[in-house]
Structure formats: C-alpha cells, structure tokens
Design a protein around this motif. Sequence first.
Motif, PDB file in Angstrom:
ATOM      1  N   PHE B 239       0.837  -1.206   0.000  1.00  0.00           N
ATOM      2  CA  PHE B 239       0.000   0.000   0.000  1.00  0.00           C
ATOM      3  C   PHE B 239       0.870   1.253   0.000  1.00  0.00           C
ATOM      4  O   PHE B 239       0.618   2.211  -0.734  1.00  0.00           O
ATOM      5  CB  PHE B 239      -0.931  -0.011   1.213  1.00  0.00           C
ATOM      6  CG  PHE B 239      -1.958   1.085   1.197  1.00  0.00           C
ATOM      7  CD1 PHE B 239      -3.207   0.864   0.643  1.00  0.00           C
ATOM      8  CD2 PHE B 239      -1.676   2.334   1.719  1.00  0.00           C
ATOM      9  CE1 PHE B 239      -4.149   1.872   0.606  1.00  0.00           C
ATOM     10  CE2 PHE B 239      -2.613   3.350   1.683  1.00  0.00           C
ATOM     11  CZ  PHE B 239      -3.855   3.115   1.121  1.00  0.00           C
ATOM     12  N   PHE B 243       0.025   3.255  -3.297  1.00  0.00           N
ATOM     13  CA  PHE B 243      -0.835   4.412  -3.066  1.00  0.00           C
ATOM     14  C   PHE B 243      -0.069   5.564  -2.422  1.00  0.00           C
ATOM     15  O   PHE B 243      -0.182   6.703  -2.860  1.00  0.00           O
ATOM     16  CB  PHE B 243      -2.037   4.015  -2.212  1.00  0.00           C
ATOM     17  CG  PHE B 243      -2.964   3.083  -2.932  1.00  0.00           C
ATOM     18  CD1 PHE B 243      -3.880   3.569  -3.854  1.00  0.00           C
ATOM     19  CD2 PHE B 243      -2.890   1.720  -2.726  1.00  0.00           C
ATOM     20  CE1 PHE B 243      -4.711   2.704  -4.537  1.00  0.00           C
ATOM     21  CE2 PHE B 243      -3.718   0.845  -3.404  1.00  0.00           C
ATOM     22  CZ  PHE B 243      -4.632   1.337  -4.315  1.00  0.00           C
ATOM     23  N   GLY B 244       0.712   5.253  -1.377  1.00  0.00           N
ATOM     24  CA  GLY B 244       1.459   6.325  -0.704  1.00  0.00           C
ATOM     25  C   GLY B 244       2.360   7.048  -1.687  1.00  0.00           C
ATOM     26  O   GLY B 244       2.245   8.259  -1.903  1.00  0.00           O
ATOM     27  N   LEU B 245       3.247   6.277  -2.333  1.00  0.00           N
ATOM     28  CA  LEU B 245       4.183   6.901  -3.275  1.00  0.00           C
ATOM     29  C   LEU B 245       3.430   7.490  -4.465  1.00  0.00           C
ATOM     30  O   LEU B 245       3.764   8.573  -4.939  1.00  0.00           O
ATOM     31  CB  LEU B 245       5.208   5.866  -3.748  1.00  0.00           C
ATOM     32  CG  LEU B 245       6.299   6.429  -4.654  1.00  0.00           C
ATOM     33  CD1 LEU B 245       7.162   7.428  -3.901  1.00  0.00           C
ATOM     34  CD2 LEU B 245       7.156   5.332  -5.235  1.00  0.00           C
TER      35      LEU B 245
END
Lengths: 578, 260
Positions: B239, B243-245
């Motif tokens: 994740f 999504f974070g990056l």
Amino acid sequence: MSTPHPGSPAARLRDHDVTPQPAVSPAARSVGGVAGWLDDRTGAAKGVGYLMKKVFPDHWSFMLGEVAMYSMIVCLLTGTFLTFWFVPSAGQVVYDGSYIPLKGVTMSEAYRSTLDISFDIRGGLIIRQIHHWAALMFIVALSTHMLRVFFTGAFRKPREINWVIGCILSMLAIVEGFAGYSLPDDLLSGTGLRAAEGFMQSAPVIGSYLSYLVFDGPFPGEAIIPRLYAVHVLLLPAILVGLFTVHIVMVAVQKHTQFPGPGRTNDNVVGYPVMPVYAAKAGGFFFIVFGVIAMISAVVGINPIWAYGPYDPSPVTAGSQPDWYMGFADGALRLLPGWLEFETFGFTWSLNVAIGALLLIPVMYTLMALYPFLERWVTGDQREHHLLDRPRNAPTRTGLGVAALVFYGILMFAAGNDIMAIKLGLSINDITHLFRTLIFVGPPIAFWVTKRICLSLQRRDRDMVLHGRETGHIIRTADGQFFERHEPLDPFTRWELVQHEQFQPLQLGPATDDHGVASPNARTDRLRARLSSFYFSDRVEPVTPAELEAAHHDGHRAEAIEAPEGEAHGELEASERH
Amino acid sequence: MNALAARRRHPAAIALLLLVGLLVTGAAYAALAPKQASAATATADQVEHGKKLFLANCASCHGIGAVGTDEGPALPGVGAASVDFQMGTGRMPMTAPGVQVGTKKVKFSQDEIAAVAAYIASLAPGPAIPDGEFTDGSKGDPAKGGELFRVNCAMCHNAVGSGGALTRGKYAPSLRHVDGKYIYEAMVTGPQSMPVFNDTNITPDSKRDIVAYLHAIDKSENPGGLTLGSLGPVPEGLFAWVFGLGIMVGFAVWLGSKSA
C-alpha cells in the motif's frame, strides 16, 4: 578613522583606532525591527540572505527527497507524542483497559502502554498510525530519491560524499525502523526480535556471546525493550538528524543539479530563489505530505498490535513479516537453502542464516556507497558534473542499476512468498524455487534488456534530431511524387537530445615502456580497460552539428513513398544513410 | 410396608439391594455424565436414509460400506462430527482431486447431512457432533480463547484467523465468519492437514473460548480503519509503495509543473 589634527603626535596615537559602530547595523536598517535586532546579536543576516537567494531547479523527481525529509519530520513530531505515554518496560502486568478481547491477559508494560495509546488516549491511535505510515513513507521516499540520484548520475563529482552520506542515512533508517517495529512487544514485534536473536547467534564463534550481550542474558529477558527504546528515540534519531543536516547543507553548498536544457549549463542553476518561491512551494509541500500521510492513517489501519496479542516466545503467527524495508533481508533468509548449515570440528556454521542476516546489508550498502568511485575510476573523469544524465544516455549504468533493483526486488518479494501462495493459489515451494532461479537469472536479463532499451532510445533520439517529427502529412509534388513532411525539432527540444557526450572506451597503453620495462600498473590498467570497454563499447553518439547539416541537405525527398523511375536508387541510398 | 419389613432378612435381600444400588448409580451416571452422543439418537430410518445417500454420492471414492478406495479414505471411526464438518462446509463431495479440498456451495440439506453422519457413526464409534452448548461463542471467554488461539492455531491460521500458507499449495483456510460448530468439529476431527485437538489437549470449555475469540474478531469494528486483509506488513508495504508513493508523486508532478 577620525583624525582631527593629522600629523600631531596625539593624533598619531589614534591612527589605528576603530570608528565606533553605529548602534544599528546597516542590514538592520534595511530589514528593520525584529530581524535587525536578531542580526545585531547573531550576525545571521548574511547567512540567511545567502540561503534565501539560493536558486533551486524545478522537477518533480527532485521532490522525492523532500517527501523523505518531511516524512522524517512527521515521524519526529508524532514520535515525541508517543514517548509521552509509551512505557519501555518488559515488566509484567494484567491488562484492564478498554479492549475487551485482551482483558485479563498478562502482558508487558510496553504492550499495555501501546494498547492504551491505541484505545484509551485521545488521538493516540491516529498518531500511532501516522507515525508508522510516515516511517514507511520515509523509507519509500528515500529509496526512490536514491534511485533518482543514481539513474541521473547526480552522485558524480563533487557529490560523492553526499551519496555516501545518503547510503548511511538509508541504512540507519531501516535499522531505526526495525527498532521501532520491535518496541510495542506484541506477537509480531517479539517474533522479529526472536529472529534478530537468531541472526546474532548465526555469527560464527561470537554468535552466542553477541546475543547475550545485546539481550543481557537469554532471550527475551527484560533489557532489550529499554535498550531498543534508547536506540530508537535517542541514538539513531540524533545520528539521522545530524547526518541529514550535513546532507542538506551539502546540497546548498554544492548547489542542486539540474536536467540539461536550454540555458542550463554546468556552471549555473536555472530555477527560482528560495525566497519567496521555494519557501512557499516547499512549505506547502510539507503540508501536502503531512496531509496525505494523515489521510492514509485516518483511513487505513497499520500494524494492529491488538490483533497480534502480547508477545510470548512460544506462539508465532502465520504471515509474520518485517516491515517492507527489511523484507529483502527476510526474503534472502527464505531463499537460502538449508544445506548451508553444517558442522566442522564440533562447531555449527549457520551460513543459511548468516549470509542473509549478517552479510547482505553491509555488503549491499558498501557496494552502493562505492559505486561513484568505481565509475569515476572506469571513466577516468575528473571533472565536476552539475548537469544530470538522462538515464538512457548512460546505458551501462542504467542497466546495472536496474539489475541491482531486480535483485533487491526478488529478495523483497520472496519475503512475501506465503502471502503470494495463499492469495494467488500457488505452492509456496514453487514460488521459492522460482525466486531461487530468478535471483541468478533475473539481474543479467534485466541488465541486458535495459541496456538495449537505452541504446534504442538513444537511436530514436538521433533519428528525431536528424529527421524531425513525422507529421503524417503526405505531400504530392507537381510531378506526382509523394513524400511525408517531417517537422524539424525546435532548437530547444533538439538541444536536450544532442547536448550529452559519450565516453570512448579507454585504450590500453603499451604494457612495457620504451626500455622494455613492464609497467607496474599493467594489471590494473588491463582491468580498467576491460571495464571501460564493458561500459562504453556499445554506444550511440549524439548527433553532431555536421551530421545535422548533412541530414538537412538530404532534404525530405528521401522519405518519398513511391519515387519516380530513375531517381529511386539514389533516394534509397539517402534514406539508408540515416 | 410390614410385608417388606418382614422380608428384610430374606437371603435374597442383600443381592436385591446391591442390584438396586447398581441400577441407580448406573442410571445417575448415564443421566449426569458428560456426553456428546447426539448421533446416538439416530433412528434406524435415518441410518438407512443416510446409507442410500452415501451410496449415491460418496461411495464412488470412499467405497461400498465406506471401506475406502485408492481415491478416498475409509470412514469407519471418523465419526458424525467429521461428516458434518466436511459436508456442512461444502468440502465434500469434492469436485476434483487436488492438494487440498476447498469449500464450495453446500450441496445437501442439514437433514441429509445428519442422515449420512448417522450412517457413518453407525459403522464405528467416533467424535460426535458437538453439543450446541460448547459451540456457542457468546458463552466463552474471548481473552482466554485468544491466548489459546495464539499458542495452538495462529502459526498456521494467522493471529486473527486470516489464514496462511502451508507447503506445496496447501493452506490453512481463513477462519473468519465460520460457524462455531464447524470450528469445534475441525478441532476434534483434524481435517486434511490439521492436527486433532482432542478433549485432553483442549477441553470443550476451552474450545468454546476459541470460538468466542474468533467470533469476537468477526464482530470487532476495526478501530484502525481498513485492515488490508489482516495479513500483516506485506499488504501495508504494498500500500505504501502503490498508493502512498503514487499520491506523493502525483502531487510532486503537479507542483513541479507549476512554474512560479
């Protein structure tokens, strides 16, 4: 100097007097009030002014390092909050908090306080989740930042020291992360510590002494949590922040690198000054990063320590993995075959553990830190570089980087082999065998494919420069000839495609001098020449002005679809020349 | 009463008294002793019905009379609990051989399953279908069950019962939202790769605590937010990367393309 009576003996005595300073410095007069007051006492105006006028270039990939920096700051802020409530003690207590499924269970004070932070302290859970997500993002961002620096050649002279500092920062960051992961004393973190104990014991000869030293006796003992706490909140953060400050100061001193482009040279930096543009942009970006991490933490749970239960050395949960940044080491352990453990002279050599757990990280980081020096030795390039390489223009370096990345990625994915097995309906044995093969086969293939792609892209760049963009407009001339109109690139776009230089492979000098004496460096010279040829024997030269001129003289008729009789031969030749 | 009193010295009295005493003790034991034998109440009709169902649906692999073939094991002695578990969770009849039998839609009604169970139980004694009292999680202690679960079950099934991998494609299935009866039956019968946890290993009360723990997890409302499958740090790392990056780079591209 005030000399009211020049020449008089009394006046001469005052020759070297210093004029009294005005009460307010000249800088203060221009900046006024508080700033002037501060400058009078610190003399900071000069340094601050220098910093404020620093120019930074714009590119999204330059902001990956910023993401890392801001994530680290978020970790520091939230970590401070957590220290107010976390109790770093292995003392046993009975839980009586508000999480029902653990009521009445005996656990350590560390675990209880983490449960309290999660359930009984206002805002505790979100802060814990922000802390953990920010830690993951910190290492994600610093890793991608490192990749950007590598693939663009930003580590070249004069920035080798900063590259080495970055490598150390990266290694310390994963150790810091592991220390934090091990603190809550839940089943997962305890399992991680148990693994760490095994790693230490796998060290030949000193293993068991080392483990007893770190744990202050047999595992788990009561010493490890307070010790890890000191390492996690004091020792490593201090080193991290210190090195990070040096890292950032070096960027300011050496100036930021920039991508090649019109007006951008090795001797300038094209961009905007810190004040007001970058201060606003970077300041705003801090809040974006903080906001994104907070949003993720608010929506997605991370490390639900209450679900794992308190640590007890006997149970282990399926799906016990470290956080992602330690995954590659865990993956190495999963891939190393069991027969690497053997006995000689009554001593057990646990190389199946020691290679992955003790050797991998230092060897990997040493190679990473040494790379700039290796490349400089091979190229023999002693110049400073402030313009970045486009990755395609350094095919061998890019290929090596991708090969290393594939190696790392296979190890990292191997750590998730059990999750892959259940989620993809595969056999964990098959996955492990596949990864064992890929770890040897994958990197060379990745190197070769990447290098070929880079060379192809360079050829495409050449083609673009020589022929321009294919417009798709077919033009018929008055005598019935067809050709496609090519639109020449504008000089700005073209410059980006032709500005770089290609190294030639080094030529091996004679092994003996004029007097037939063998050169003392013959062996290293041969190695260097071989490496140089490995790096640069396949290369695509950028278009020279002469080539461009020649291409323009060929005209567009070379692209004719159907040439009239008689002219066909010459035109084909022309098009083949490109 | 007088007649009885008159005969109290009769030579047969002592033997009669002993007989009565034994009968009372036996009856009291039968009434009070812990029992799980609900299958014992099976009627002959039910057994007969079960036998027919068995011959039609199971005998091709397990053999006539459940003696076993190369394709399927012999069943005498597996007990009604095993039949109830395998058929009740949709594992049997299996559609195709493989490393592990997965769950499918249940093909039989509870009556039919009970009939087959009664038939198998009539062949040889084995673990009976557990009493409802021991499979009702609401009567157990989830905290104690959690400890037992972590010590005995979590190494394969994951600390919150999300499931885990075993060797060569086998797996420990997810235990989320499983009926207490089936959790209990799995423990006493040890289906497929699972070991048997008999009543000496884990008492019926403790088994109920484990059911209570699993049901408490099912009901808990995930205080942290989305759980990403409760599979530990691997999905968390994925994740963060995806999504974070992804979001960070999205913002960086946006800011980088805005010239001041």
